[in-house]
Design a protein around this motif. Structure first.
Motif, mmCIF file in Angstrom:
data_model
loop_
_atom_site.group_PDB
_atom_site.id
_atom_site.type_symbol
_atom_site.label_atom_id
_atom_site.label_comp_id
_atom_site.label_asym_id
_atom_site.label_seq_id
_atom_site.Cartn_x
_atom_site.Cartn_y
_atom_site.Cartn_z
ATOM 1 N N THR A 258 -46.850 -11.733 9.371
ATOM 2 C CA THR A 258 -47.436 -10.248 9.474
ATOM 3 C C THR A 258 -46.836 -9.483 8.491
ATOM 4 O O THR A 258 -47.275 -8.806 7.746
ATOM 5 C CB THR A 258 -47.608 -9.692 10.841
ATOM 6 N N TRP A 259 -45.323 -9.472 8.635
ATOM 7 C CA TRP A 259 -44.439 -8.524 7.752
ATOM 8 C C TRP A 259 -44.605 -9.075 6.442
ATOM 9 O O TRP A 259 -44.660 -8.025 5.456
ATOM 10 C CB TRP A 259 -42.867 -8.769 8.441
ATOM 11 N N ARG A 260 -44.563 -10.301 5.941
ATOM 12 C CA ARG A 260 -44.509 -10.724 4.780
ATOM 13 C C ARG A 260 -45.933 -10.079 3.997
ATOM 14 O O ARG A 260 -45.853 -9.834 2.754
ATOM 15 C CB ARG A 260 -44.722 -12.429 4.421
ATOM 16 N N ASP A 261 -47.005 -10.365 4.493
ATOM 17 C CA ASP A 261 -48.124 -9.851 3.969
ATOM 18 C C ASP A 261 -48.586 -8.544 3.991
ATOM 19 O O ASP A 261 -49.661 -7.892 3.807
ATOM 20 C CB ASP A 261 -49.413 -10.778 4.637
ATOM 21 N N VAL A 262 -47.757 -7.559 4.704
ATOM 22 C CA VAL A 262 -47.830 -6.356 4.983
ATOM 23 C C VAL A 262 -49.295 -6.160 5.644
ATOM 24 O O VAL A 262 -50.128 -5.264 5.243
ATOM 25 C CB VAL A 262 -47.960 -5.481 3.396
ATOM 26 N N GLN A 263 -49.558 -6.803 6.807
ATOM 27 C CA GLN A 263 -50.862 -6.922 7.250
ATOM 28 C C GLN A 263 -51.024 -5.529 8.248
ATOM 29 O O GLN A 263 -52.507 -5.066 8.219
ATOM 30 C CB GLN A 263 -50.844 -7.977 8.299
ATOM 31 N N ASP A 264 -50.293 -4.616 8.547
ATOM 32 C CA ASP A 264 -50.347 -3.586 9.016
ATOM 33 C C ASP A 264 -51.115 -2.234 8.209
ATOM 34 O O ASP A 264 -51.716 -1.414 8.494
ATOM 35 C CB ASP A 264 -49.208 -2.688 9.595
ATOM 36 N N PHE A 265 -50.967 -2.518 6.818
ATOM 37 C CA PHE A 265 -51.486 -1.701 5.868
ATOM 38 C C PHE A 265 -53.024 -2.356 5.411
ATOM 39 O O PHE A 265 -53.525 -1.758 4.491
ATOM 40 C CB PHE A 265 -50.860 -1.271 4.515
ATOM 41 N N ALA A 266 -53.345 -3.281 6.026
ATOM 42 C CA ALA A 266 -54.569 -4.184 5.319
ATOM 43 C C ALA A 266 -55.695 -3.455 5.482
ATOM 44 O O ALA A 266 -56.901 -3.336 4.564
ATOM 45 C CB ALA A 266 -54.713 -5.333 6.049
ATOM 46 N N ASP A 267 -56.092 -2.660 6.505
ATOM 47 C CA ASP A 267 -57.476 -2.366 6.833
ATOM 48 C C ASP A 267 -57.386 -0.729 6.746
ATOM 49 O O ASP A 267 -58.210 -0.052 7.296
ATOM 50 C CB ASP A 267 -57.883 -2.550 8.230
ATOM 51 N N VAL A 268 -56.333 -0.138 5.939
ATOM 52 C CA VAL A 268 -56.362 1.297 5.901
ATOM 53 C C VAL A 268 -56.812 1.587 4.513
ATOM 54 O O VAL A 268 -56.060 1.280 3.569
ATOM 55 C CB VAL A 268 -55.119 1.917 6.118
ATOM 56 N N GLY A 269 -57.887 2.580 4.227
ATOM 57 C CA GLY A 269 -58.512 2.910 2.803
ATOM 58 C C GLY A 269 -57.545 4.045 2.306
ATOM 59 O O GLY A 269 -57.860 5.129 1.693
ATOM 60 N N GLU A 270 -56.302 3.614 2.061
ATOM 61 C CA GLU A 270 -55.235 4.431 1.032
ATOM 62 C C GLU A 270 -54.579 3.655 0.345
ATOM 63 O O GLU A 270 -54.618 2.231 0.158
ATOM 64 C CB GLU A 270 -54.230 5.014 2.181
#
Length: 365
Positions: A258-270
């Motif tokens: 999750t951290w490696r792929d920056v998944q927390d930023f995946a679904d945010v349109g910024e």
């Protein structure tokens, strides 16, 4: 040139023919998962596939550039080995399709959280075959780490994003998989205290393999890998060294994917930026960045920032020892503009490798 392989050659010879016969810019891509677009006729290496040599005893693998990364990882796992540099999968963050390829990984020098302990993708690249901007096939390096013939040229191709030559084959060093891994999580630290704790842990003898901080959750994570008894001892030692509120996650592999792929930023349109800097200045950079979200990796040496669309992050950050890359978004140059002296050197190098300027022209300056 035969029309059937005009944009998708099936071997190195056809790739060389495509480049030699080009009458204008070429847009080079492999799996197309990193979202990089340039003007020019598309030229894909995705048909250059296959592991051509794998010697587990020598911890060496050779593969054609278009070989899917998943195919290589599957072959390595069967021998209890792995790519140590833990390459990121950009598809979730960028919303792209396709399959990441080993050539694309090396062309972009894609390295994950373990870079802090073992080095970058380029540090495991033993040799390359590539086609330069004139359509000439070049071989450089070897299949074992001791062979340093052309060492600098091999490293130069990693991170050049196809602007110096189109990779057709790569030789890599691989490493054994550890017996186990676990993560020590520190709770409640602000950014400055977290970076200090991560730096202290990395300066200890306890062999941390990844060091990250999530400001939103106030969780500071330290991964340890190796033999089970060693991991247990080292985590306890780090708890004693760092103090404070801690917890231990024994099976933390999913956390680091999750951290490696920056998944927390995946679904945010910024927009999403990747900032390399000295860890000691990372909290100050985040504070003045105007970011709506931040993640620290490599003990603060790498910052992922989420900002409003079109936000001029480079101006907000001002002068510092590092650089910012626009990973997702438009309206700003993808790569940090080079200083005049560096730009002249870069242009000179590109002129030697690609005198006609046909390989991903304009991508890196």
């Amino acid at each position: 040139m035969a029309k059937e392989y005009l944009n998708m050659p099936s071997d190195e010879t056809e790739l060389a023919g495509c480049i030699a016969d080009a009458t204008g810019p070429l847009a080079i891509h492999g799996g197309g998962t990193r979202g990089i677009t340039v003007d020019g006729t598309p030229l894909s290496t995705s048909k250059l596939q296959g592991i051509t040599l794998y010697e587990p005893g020598a911890m060496t693998v050779v593969a054609q550039a278009g070989t899917p990364l998943s195919e290589i990882e599957t072959a390595l796992v069967a021998e209890n080995q792995r790519l140590a540099f833990e390459p990121m999968d950009h598809r979730g963050l960028l919303g792209t399709q396709g399959e990441p390829t080993i050539g694309g990984v090396m062309a972009a020098n894609v390295s994950g959280p373990r870079r802090i302990s073992v080095g970058a993708a380029r540090d495991f690249l033993l040799g390359v075959r590539y086609v330069d901007g004139m359509g000439r096939i070049v071989k450089n390096g070897g299949r074992v780490m001791k062979n340093v013939t052309g060492y600098d040229l091999v490293k130069l191709m990693a991170g050049a994003h196809g602007t110096l030559g189109v990779l057709s084959e790569v030789s890599l060093k691989v490493l054994p998989c550890p017996e186990t891994q676990a993560t020590l999580v520190l709770h409640g630290l602000d950014d400055v205290a977290a970076i200090q704790a991560l730096s202290k842990a990395l300066g200890s003898p306890f062999e941390v393999s990844a060091a990250a901080h999530d400001p939103a959750q106030k969780q500071t994570s330290l991964r340890l890998e190796g033999f089970e008894a060693s991991v247990k001892y080292r985590i306890q030692s780090l708890q004693d060294l760092l103090g404070g509120e801690t917890s231990i996650e024994q099976d933390s592999a999913a956390r680091w994917v999750t951290w490696r792929d920056v998944q927390d930023f995946a679904d945010v349109g910024e927009d999403v930026w990747r900032v390399s800097c000295k860890p000691s200045v990372a909290p100050a950079l985040v504070a003045k960045s105007g970011a709506t979200g931040a993640r620290y990796d490599w003990a603060g040496g790498l910052i992922w920032l989420r900002v409003s669309a079109g936000h001029d992050l480079r101006t907000a950050l001002g002068s510092y020892d590092g650089h910012a890359t626009l990973v997702r978004g438009t309206g700003q140059p993808k790569f940090e503009p080079e200083a005049a002296g560096v730009a002249r050197i870069s242009a000179g190098i590109r002129g030697r490798f690609d005198p006609r300027g046909v390989l991903n022209a304009g991508l890196m300056g």
